[in-house]
Design a protein around this motif. Sequence first.
Motif, PDB file in Angstrom:
ATOM      1  N   ARG A   1       0.844  -1.194   0.000  1.00 32.90           N
ATOM      2  CA  ARG A   1       0.000   0.000   0.000  1.00 32.90           C
ATOM      3  C   ARG A   1       0.889   1.259   0.000  1.00 32.90           C
ATOM      4  N   ASP A   2       1.922   1.223   0.824  1.00 32.17           N
ATOM      5  CA  ASP A   2       2.849   2.353   0.858  1.00 32.17           C
ATOM      6  C   ASP A   2       3.517   2.559  -0.499  1.00 32.17           C
ATOM      7  N   ILE A   3       3.876   1.455  -1.153  1.00 33.83           N
ATOM      8  CA  ILE A   3       4.515   1.542  -2.464  1.00 33.83           C
ATOM      9  C   ILE A   3       3.537   2.128  -3.485  1.00 33.83           C
ATOM     10  N   ALA A   4       2.290   1.665  -3.445  1.00 36.10           N
ATOM     11  CA  ALA A   4       1.279   2.184  -4.367  1.00 36.10           C
ATOM     12  C   ALA A   4       1.064   3.683  -4.153  1.00 36.10           C
ATOM     13  N   ILE A   5       1.014   4.103  -2.907  1.00 38.62           N
ATOM     14  CA  ILE A   5       0.855   5.530  -2.604  1.00 38.62           C
ATOM     15  C   ILE A   5       2.060   6.306  -3.125  1.00 38.62           C
ATOM     16  N   ALA A   6       3.259   5.757  -2.929  1.00 34.65           N
ATOM     17  CA  ALA A   6       4.474   6.422  -3.412  1.00 34.65           C
ATOM     18  C   ALA A   6       4.448   6.594  -4.930  1.00 34.65           C
ATOM     19  N   PHE A   7       3.818   5.674  -5.629  1.00 32.95           N
ATOM     20  CA  PHE A   7       3.710   5.749  -7.086  1.00 32.95           C
ATOM     21  C   PHE A   7       2.519   6.591  -7.535  1.00 32.95           C
TER      22      PHE A   7
ATOM     23  N   GLU B   1      -4.116   6.121  -7.696  1.00 30.82           N
ATOM     24  CA  GLU B   1      -5.351   6.750  -7.224  1.00 30.82           C
ATOM     25  C   GLU B   1      -6.147   5.771  -6.359  1.00 30.82           C
ATOM     26  N   GLY B   2      -6.568   6.243  -5.197  1.00 32.40           N
ATOM     27  CA  GLY B   2      -7.379   5.427  -4.306  1.00 32.40           C
ATOM     28  C   GLY B   2      -6.619   4.395  -3.515  1.00 32.40           C
ATOM     29  N   ALA B   3      -5.281   4.456  -3.537  1.00 36.88           N
ATOM     30  CA  ALA B   3      -4.483   3.418  -2.877  1.00 36.88           C
ATOM     31  C   ALA B   3      -4.726   3.355  -1.380  1.00 36.88           C
ATOM     32  N   ARG B   4      -5.039   4.480  -0.762  1.00 34.87           N
ATOM     33  CA  ARG B   4      -5.262   4.473   0.687  1.00 34.87           C
ATOM     34  C   ARG B   4      -6.531   3.723   1.067  1.00 34.87           C
ATOM     35  N   GLU B   5      -7.511   3.676   0.158  1.00 33.31           N
ATOM     36  CA  GLU B   5      -8.812   3.086   0.490  1.00 33.31           C
ATOM     37  C   GLU B   5      -8.997   1.679  -0.077  1.00 33.31           C
ATOM     38  N   MET B   6      -8.195   1.257  -1.013  1.00 33.84           N
ATOM     39  CA  MET B   6      -8.371  -0.058  -1.643  1.00 33.84           C
ATOM     40  C   MET B   6      -8.245  -1.181  -0.629  1.00 33.84           C
ATOM     41  N   ASP B   7      -8.923  -2.308  -0.917  1.00 36.70           N
ATOM     42  CA  ASP B   7      -8.671  -3.468  -0.067  1.00 36.70           C
ATOM     43  C   ASP B   7      -7.269  -3.985  -0.362  1.00 36.70           C
TER      44      ASP B   7
ATOM     45  N   ASP C   1      -5.752  -6.856  -1.216  1.00 37.36           N
ATOM     46  CA  ASP C   1      -5.401  -7.601  -2.421  1.00 37.36           C
ATOM     47  C   ASP C   1      -5.301  -6.677  -3.627  1.00 37.36           C
ATOM     48  N   LYS C   2      -6.253  -5.751  -3.742  1.00 39.79           N
ATOM     49  CA  LYS C   2      -6.261  -4.846  -4.888  1.00 39.79           C
ATOM     50  C   LYS C   2      -5.087  -3.877  -4.853  1.00 39.79           C
ATOM     51  N   VAL C   3      -4.761  -3.375  -3.677  1.00 41.04           N
ATOM     52  CA  VAL C   3      -3.667  -2.414  -3.619  1.00 41.04           C
ATOM     53  C   VAL C   3      -2.325  -3.107  -3.837  1.00 41.04           C
ATOM     54  N   ARG C   4      -2.225  -4.357  -3.435  1.00 38.95           N
ATOM     55  CA  ARG C   4      -0.996  -5.091  -3.728  1.00 38.95           C
ATOM     56  C   ARG C   4      -0.810  -5.253  -5.238  1.00 38.95           C
ATOM     57  N   GLU C   5      -1.866  -5.620  -5.927  1.00 35.59           N
ATOM     58  CA  GLU C   5      -1.774  -5.753  -7.376  1.00 35.59           C
ATOM     59  C   GLU C   5      -1.514  -4.395  -8.024  1.00 35.59           C
ATOM     60  N   ALA C   6      -2.103  -3.345  -7.473  1.00 30.89           N
ATOM     61  CA  ALA C   6      -1.882  -2.006  -8.029  1.00 30.89           C
ATOM     62  C   ALA C   6      -0.419  -1.592  -7.902  1.00 30.89           C
ATOM     63  N   ALA C   7       0.201  -1.939  -6.793  1.00 30.89           N
ATOM     64  CA  ALA C   7       1.618  -1.619  -6.613  1.00 30.89           C
ATOM     65  C   ALA C   7       2.471  -2.379  -7.627  1.00 30.89           C
ATOM     66  N   CYS C   8       2.178  -3.653  -7.807  1.00 36.27           N
ATOM     67  CA  CYS C   8       2.926  -4.454  -8.780  1.00 36.27           C
ATOM     68  C   CYS C   8       2.750  -3.902 -10.186  1.00 36.27           C
TER      69      CYS C   8
END
Length: 383
Positions: free
Chosen positions: A300-306, A309-315, A317-324
């Motif tokens: 989640r932190d990695i996704a926010i750093a990138f 959008e919405g990384a703070r609120e995603m569940d 599993d979704k935020v992990r995939e978003a970071a990848c």
Amino acid sequence: MAYRMIVNQTGYFGRGALQELAPELRRRGFTKAFLITDAVLLETGTAARITDLLDLASFPYEIFSDVVPNPPVENVQAGVKAFQDSGADVIIGLGGGSPQDTAKAIGIIAANSEFSDVLSLEGVAGTKNPAVPIIGIPTTAGTASETTINYVITDAAKERKFVCVDPHDIPVMAIVDPDLMDGMPRSLKVATGLDALTHAIEGYITPGAWELSDALHLKSIQMIAANLRRAAEGDAEAVEKMAYASYIAGMGYSNVGLGLVHGMAHPLGGRYNAPHGLANGILLAPVMRYNAEHTGEKYRDIAIAFGVEGAREMDLDKVREAACEAVAALTRDLGNPTRISEVGVSEEGLDDLADDAFADVCTPGNPRPATREEIRELYAALL
């Protein structure tokens, strides 16, 4: 639990920082420098930016420019002899990872002759004496060798790269001057930038991470996400930010370790001569996906750093995939290869790669323990 942090005694940063070299050599009482670099930096005039300053200060030096990419044992041994014959009392490592790593190995062996075979330095070496004083001056924004306790040498006879970890090898001083990095070709900016990103992400998710290393790695991820695309296209401000991001990541990972991306990248370099950062770029997003369920909230932190959008609120599993996917998208945008077949790997080479990666010193730092068979499957999926 006690956490250890080892960093340079002194660091200079910023455009024009190179001007501090000669005064520091005098202040520290050195009498002759041994400049370690490669033929390209010598031919392009980059090394002259160092020697001109030394000449102006009437400071004696000799040059060893025989360093080759992925430096082999024999390269180090030749450098040790040249250093001993020179009468120098300080080493200047100028370049990317190969000259810096060679400088460390030469400095260590010159002070610990019982390791003159070089191979015995693999892993955590039991050296007794600090290396000959080293000043690390990077010309790329990736390896951060100027501030780490690690270096990598190639055992050409066995077609493998091996990692050496030794607190005695850290340069006493680093000079990070982005003026030396502006002239990097785009491909090198991409490869070294992806290397720095891999250091930051692997250092952030390794089990040995803690609050201080997390602060360093997360800041580095933020800076790379914001600057690598622009740096690759030659933006001077972004090149400068990448220089600092690389160093910041190096301060962290040097003290907490790396993981499976590096464990798998080293054999690609050792067996196929793949540039290290390029290999990391191929592997980073796929190995992140492999590790995802073992990383808590850190993706989640990695996704926010990138800037997802919405990384703070995603569940989760979704935020992990978003970071990848954010990392994968950056790799694609930069034009880095995404398949190991692009560096010459075929099905026949997978077993040797898996054996080497499973035995690599970086692999145990992975947040998800990997079997030899799982490593082979990861390679196979990337053919």
